[in-house]
Design a protein around this motif. Structure first.
Motif, mmCIF file in Angstrom:
data_model
loop_
_atom_site.group_PDB
_atom_site.id
_atom_site.type_symbol
_atom_site.label_atom_id
_atom_site.label_comp_id
_atom_site.label_asym_id
_atom_site.label_seq_id
_atom_site.Cartn_x
_atom_site.Cartn_y
_atom_site.Cartn_z
ATOM 1 N N ARG A 178 -3.753 -4.382 -3.456
ATOM 2 C CA ARG A 178 -5.073 -4.555 -2.319
ATOM 3 C C ARG A 178 -5.348 -3.282 -2.478
ATOM 4 O O ARG A 178 -7.173 -3.505 -2.184
ATOM 5 N N PHE A 179 -5.227 -2.536 -1.518
ATOM 6 C CA PHE A 179 -6.109 -0.873 -1.363
ATOM 7 C C PHE A 179 -6.013 0.172 -1.533
ATOM 8 O O PHE A 179 -6.809 0.683 -2.172
ATOM 9 N N PHE B 255 0.402 -4.369 -1.105
ATOM 10 C CA PHE B 255 -0.716 -3.673 -0.511
ATOM 11 C C PHE B 255 -1.180 -2.703 -1.319
ATOM 12 O O PHE B 255 -2.371 -2.177 -1.525
ATOM 13 N N MET B 256 -0.407 -1.988 -2.165
ATOM 14 C CA MET B 256 -0.948 -1.222 -3.061
ATOM 15 C C MET B 256 -2.050 -1.946 -3.641
ATOM 16 O O MET B 256 -3.341 -1.364 -4.018
ATOM 17 N N LEU C 15 0.650 -9.824 2.253
ATOM 18 C CA LEU C 15 -0.462 -8.803 2.441
ATOM 19 C C LEU C 15 -0.776 -8.505 4.192
ATOM 20 O O LEU C 15 -0.917 -7.672 4.625
ATOM 21 N N LEU D 242 -0.229 -4.951 6.013
ATOM 22 C CA LEU D 242 -1.705 -4.738 7.035
ATOM 23 C C LEU D 242 -0.716 -4.484 8.754
ATOM 24 O O LEU D 242 -1.301 -2.991 9.067
ATOM 25 N N LEU E 294 4.383 2.857 3.787
ATOM 26 C CA LEU E 294 4.529 2.566 2.746
ATOM 27 C C LEU E 294 6.069 2.173 2.884
ATOM 28 O O LEU E 294 6.579 1.254 2.746
#
Lengths: 199, 224
Positions: free
Chosen positions: B184-185, B181-182, B209, B213, B170
């Protein structure tokens, strides 16, 4: 179905595909060891990251104060009360001097009416001497013009008292009567004070 | 003022126990038939969302850990993240009247946090010491507080190791990539939700994204 491509795995993780396609890819991965391993290679670390960071942030959050404390209903009530008290105090502070002034004026008027004495107090700073002028006048003349009915006995006693004060002020100060150190300069200043006391 | 107190207090229970409390209260005051009705009323969820924001304690308890995590891994400094998270709750509480309920409370809070994070990032551009990360997360220590099914030492260590890989990956993402990213995941938001929160077209979100990823996957694979 063919093995999952890298892009397909990305799409699967991003959740950008329609649900039926996702279901088909999951179904394939469930039966295909290679694809399952590939998927797990990124899914497992992300899952670990999620779990660990949440454990961390839960713990950290628990130590933080619930800081933006809202103003409670009770507190708001207290604040209102405080403002009210402040306003009342301000009002009192404004009104009291006015009342007192009025009272003073009334007392002064009463004295003037009672004694018929225009009292003038003068403080002359230059000569450092106090000049008090007390003029006796006819009390009856003053009370004749007075609108407030007053007790004649009281007026009489007041007059008597003022006359006594007058007398005391006019009486010559005996040279040896006061315990003043007999320095020359002191004696001079005393005599000037004496001289300035007029009738 | 008394009315205000009476209005806010039951909400704590309302959030905690939902319809059960309502059901019981209705039972006490209005009788069995009404109790049943109260339990069955589907409007409860709507009412809850609006009033949920009035109870700051419950709001903080429910959403702060996740929000703190989001801010932490978007900004990379625990102390800074803490103060931003607190600011976020203050903003949310003060502006709760403007919450229209057209998204989840979590999404709404995330969007507030996101703006604060962006402000901070803009500020940090001009700070030469931004690289000095004074208060990072100690992942190995954090892993010890994992729920009990992860409690075997080997598992805990492995989990911590994997988590560290993602965390390290990250670091190399751009601020936007990190945040997306945060979302989404970690927050498990879908692309449309992210696009709405971050005010970006959905395709731009997808591009960010995808890059994020790919980068994380490559770094995690390389770390093996």
């Amino acid at each position: 179905m063919m093995h999952l491509t890298e892009d397909q795995i990305d799409e699967l993780l991003m959740g950008s595909l329609p649900t039926d396609e996702i279901a088909r890819m999951r179904e394939h991965a469930a039966g295909c060891e290679a694809c399952a391993a590939k998927l797990a290679e990124i899914e497992a670390p992300i899952a670990s990251f999620k779990a660990v960071t949440l454990a961390w942030s839960e713990r950290r959050s628990a130590t933080m104060p619930v800081w933006p404390k809202p103003v409670r209903a009770g507190a708001r009530w207290t604040v209102g009360l405080a403002w009210g008290a402040l306003a009342a105090a301000a009002l009192l502070a404004a009104v009291i001097p006015v009342l007192r002034h009025e009272q003073n004026v009334r007392v002064q008027q009463a004295y003037r009416h009672a004694a018929g004495l225009p009292i003038a107090g003068q403080l002359s700073s230059a000569g450092a001497t106090v000049t008090v002028t007390v003029t006796s006048a006819n009390a009856q003349d003053a009370s004749a013009g007075s609108e407030v009915p007053e007790n004649p006995q009281e007026i009489a006693s007041d007059n008597q008292m003022l006359a006594m004060v007058d007398e005391e002020l006019n009486a010559p100060i005996p040279a040896s009567g006061l315990n003043v150190p007999a320095t020359k300069s002191r004696g001079q200043s005393r005599s000037t004070t004496q001289g300035s006391l007029q009738n | 003022m008394v009315g205000h107190r009476a209005r806010t207090r039951p909400l704590t229970g309302e959030i905690a126990c939902g319809a059960v409390i309502w059901g019981r209260r209705a039972l006490v005051f209005n009788g069995m038939a009404l109790a049943f009705e109260a339990v069955m009323t589907p409007m409860q969820a709507v009412v809850q969302t609006g009033s949920e924001l009035d109870d700051i304690d419950a709001l903080v308890r429910t959403y702060r850990p996740r929000l703190l995590r989001f801010v932490m891994f978007s900004i990379g400094d625990a102390d800074l993240a803490e103060s931003i998270t607190q600011d976020c709750f203050m903003k949310a509480y003060n502006g709760r009247a403007s919450f229209r309920g057209d998204c989840s409370v979590n999404t709404w809070l995330t969007s507030i946090a996101l703006n604060l994070v962006r402000d901070q990032q803009r500020l940090q551009k001009f700070r030469f010491w931004r690289q000095a990360r004074a208060t990072a997360v100690d992942v190995t220590e954090a892993a010890n507080f994992l729920p009990s099914q992860e409690s075997s030492p080997e598992r805990t260590l492995l989990t911590a190791e994997k988590s560290k890989q993602v965390e390290a990956a990250l670091e190399n993402l751009s601020p936007n990539q990190k945040m997306i990213f945060m979302m989404r995941f970690a927050e498990e938001m879908d692309l449309a939700e992210i696009a709405e929160t971050i005010h970006m077209p959905i395709n731009t979100v997808k591009t960010h994204l995808h890059r994020a990823l790919k980068s994380v996957r490559a770094q995690v694979a390389a770390a093996k």
